[in-house]
Scaffold this motif. Structure first.
Motif, short mmCIF file in Angstrom:
data_model
loop_
_atom_site.label_atom_id
_atom_site.label_comp_id
_atom_site.label_asym_id
_atom_site.label_seq_id
_atom_site.Cartn_x
_atom_site.Cartn_y
_atom_site.Cartn_z
N GLY A 1 65.20 61.04 10.93
CA GLY A 1 64.81 62.43 10.72
C GLY A 1 64.42 62.76 9.30
N ARG A 2 64.27 61.75 8.46
CA ARG A 2 63.86 61.96 7.06
C ARG A 2 63.24 60.69 6.53
N ARG A 3 62.41 60.86 5.51
CA ARG A 3 61.77 59.71 4.88
C ARG A 3 62.75 59.01 3.95
N LEU A 4 62.71 57.68 3.98
CA LEU A 4 63.48 56.88 3.03
C LEU A 4 62.60 55.87 2.31
N ALA A 5 61.47 55.51 2.88
CA ALA A 5 60.69 54.38 2.35
C ALA A 5 59.36 54.80 1.75
N GLN A 6 59.06 54.20 0.61
CA GLN A 6 57.72 54.23 0.03
C GLN A 6 57.19 52.81 0.07
N ILE A 7 55.91 52.64 0.44
CA ILE A 7 55.31 51.32 0.55
C ILE A 7 54.44 51.05 -0.67
N GLY A 8 54.50 49.81 -1.17
CA GLY A 8 53.93 49.48 -2.46
C GLY A 8 52.44 49.21 -2.49
N PHE A 9 51.65 50.18 -2.10
CA PHE A 9 50.20 50.08 -2.28
C PHE A 9 49.86 50.65 -3.66
N MET A 10 49.94 49.79 -4.66
CA MET A 10 49.92 50.27 -6.05
C MET A 10 48.57 50.77 -6.49
N ARG A 11 47.48 50.45 -5.75
CA ARG A 11 46.17 50.93 -6.20
C ARG A 11 46.10 52.45 -6.20
N ARG A 12 46.93 53.10 -5.41
CA ARG A 12 46.97 54.56 -5.43
C ARG A 12 47.46 55.10 -6.77
N TYR A 13 48.02 54.23 -7.61
CA TYR A 13 48.55 54.65 -8.90
C TYR A 13 47.69 54.14 -10.06
N ASP A 14 46.62 53.42 -9.77
CA ASP A 14 45.73 52.91 -10.80
C ASP A 14 44.85 54.04 -11.32
N ALA A 15 44.68 54.10 -12.64
CA ALA A 15 43.94 55.21 -13.25
C ALA A 15 42.51 55.32 -12.71
N GLU A 16 41.83 54.19 -12.55
CA GLU A 16 40.45 54.23 -12.06
C GLU A 16 40.39 54.68 -10.61
N TYR A 17 41.29 54.17 -9.79
CA TYR A 17 41.31 54.60 -8.38
C TYR A 17 41.66 56.08 -8.27
N LEU A 18 42.57 56.57 -9.11
CA LEU A 18 42.91 57.99 -9.08
C LEU A 18 41.71 58.85 -9.46
N ARG A 19 40.93 58.41 -10.43
CA ARG A 19 39.72 59.16 -10.81
C ARG A 19 38.72 59.18 -9.67
N LEU A 20 38.55 58.03 -9.00
CA LEU A 20 37.61 57.97 -7.88
C LEU A 20 38.09 58.86 -6.74
N LYS A 21 39.38 58.83 -6.45
CA LYS A 21 39.93 59.67 -5.39
C LYS A 21 39.70 61.14 -5.69
N SER A 22 39.95 61.56 -6.94
CA SER A 22 39.74 62.95 -7.34
C SER A 22 38.28 63.36 -7.19
N LEU A 23 37.37 62.46 -7.58
CA LEU A 23 35.94 62.76 -7.48
C LEU A 23 35.52 62.91 -6.02
N LEU A 24 35.97 62.01 -5.16
CA LEU A 24 35.60 62.10 -3.75
C LEU A 24 36.18 63.35 -3.11
N ASP A 25 37.43 63.68 -3.44
CA ASP A 25 38.06 64.87 -2.87
C ASP A 25 37.39 66.15 -3.33
N SER A 26 36.77 66.12 -4.52
CA SER A 26 36.12 67.33 -5.03
C SER A 26 34.88 67.70 -4.24
N GLY A 27 34.29 66.75 -3.54
CA GLY A 27 33.07 67.00 -2.78
C GLY A 27 31.81 67.00 -3.61
N ARG A 28 31.94 66.72 -4.89
CA ARG A 28 30.78 66.77 -5.80
C ARG A 28 29.67 65.82 -5.39
N LEU A 29 30.03 64.66 -4.85
CA LEU A 29 29.02 63.67 -4.46
C LEU A 29 28.65 63.77 -2.98
#
Length: 341
Positions: free
Chosen positions: A118-146
């Motif tokens: 009934g509650r979350r306990l686990a985080q899975i180690g997909f570290m690319r979600r924490y990489d600075a370049e991937y975070l910038r790309l994610k932000s750009l895509l989410d903005s809808g600018r492109l």
């Protein structure tokens, strides 16, 4: 020590030893309380010089060691399901390296076990979600600018593969990172996969189909292609280009130091994922520690681990059959609905 989060690290190999170093020297708010590895000599070496650390051959012994309040799983993939379920049974928050569980049936059992809590306990180690370049790309895509994303072109190259590496592992071990990154970047599920390959490289060990070309389809109408080449010989390279209706964006262009000296110039090429993604691993573990100390669980969850396992299995079947294979996910538990992409 009483103010620090006591972490049991399961696995003292290449990844586990690096996380032990990270928890001790880089991350704030945590300490290594226990280390477990069947090779206790290796575990002792990884924990050498750390105060108050106990060393164990069995994972469950480390979970029950004094001062353990959370678990970081860095053991081989086949050991993850048992360790995750044991952590859940003890109510211990977990950061589990990918693959969460190599087979989709086992991954689904983990999803169902967490849902029963009934509650979350686990985080899975997909570290690319924490990489600075991937975070910038994610932000750009989410903005809808492109505009709407149409394609992702991905490159994943390693200097060489371990001796135990199989053709299937190019997909279910290496490409699993691109599977999660694509789901996260696009906010879409992967629905089908096709795998083809050229004649294997002369650098590939006998019998290893390397490189391979993997093509994913998504439920949002995008395409994702991945070149996976684990014996390129020259360096570790990870690149991603998003092609959208109104523009494109590319990351991973080896923004390393340029060295000029007599006779020429050259750019340093990372030789290892622990070098290329060092900052991402640091941010990932720090984020997990901060959330855990605050009684929260953030980041990719068990559903993301399950989805990656299902897609990877479909990719292995596609490679073996030479055809297109559909991806079929189980119904998503309500608990996991806030944990994903």
């Amino acid at each position: 020590m009483g103010d620090l989060l006591g972490v049991a690290v399961l696995g003292a190999g290449h990844m586990g030893a690096d996380h032990i170093r990270r928890l001790d020297r880089v991350v704030n708010g945590a300490r290594v309380a226990a280390v477990a590895d069947p090779d206790t000599d290796r575990a002792k070496e990884a924990a050498a010089g750390l105060d108050g650390v106990t060393v164990h051959a069995e994972a469950t012994a480390a979970l029950d060691a004094p001062g353990v309040e959370a678990v970081l799983i860095a053991s081989p993939g086949p050991a993850h399901e048992e360790a995750l379920l044991a952590a859940f049974a003890r109510g211990l928050p977990v950061l589990c390296e990918k693959p969460m569980v190599p087979d989709s049936a086992g991954a689904l059992r983990v999803v169902e076990a967490e849902a029963r809590l009934g509650r979350r306990l686990a985080q899975i180690g997909f570290m690319r979600r924490y990489d600075a370049e991937y975070l910038r790309l994610k932000s750009l895509l989410d903005s809808g600018r492109l505009g709407r994303p149409l394609m992702l072109h991905c490159t994943h190259r390693n200097v060489s593969s371990p001796p135990y590496f199989t053709s299937a592992m190019l997909i279910d071990s290496s490409v699993s990172h691109e599977i999660d990154a694509a789901r996260w970047l696009l906010g879409q599920e992967l629905t089908a996969v096709t795998v083809v390959g050229p004649r294997p490289s002369a650098n590939a060990p006998e019998g290893l189909a390397d490189p391979q070309f993997v093509l994913f389809e998504t439920d949002g109408g995008a395409l994702v292609d991945v070149e996976i080449f684990v014996n390129c010989g020259f360096g570790y390279q990870v690149r991603c280009e998003a092609v959208c209706e109104a523009g494109s964006a590319r990351i991973g262009e080896d923004g390393a130091m340029l060295v000029t000296e007599r006779g020429g110039a050259g750019v340093e090429v990372p030789q290892d994922y622990l070098v290329r993604f060092a900052d991402a691993y640091d941010r990932e573990v720090q984020s997990w520690v901060d959330a855990t100390r605050g009684g929260r669980v953030t980041g990719p969850g068990v559903w993301d681990g399950y989805a990656a396992s299902v897609v990877a299995e479909a990719g292995v079947r596609a490679r073996e059959s030479g055809g297109r294979v559909s991806v079929e996910l189980a119904p998503r538990p309500r608990l996991s609905a806030d944990a994903g992409r």
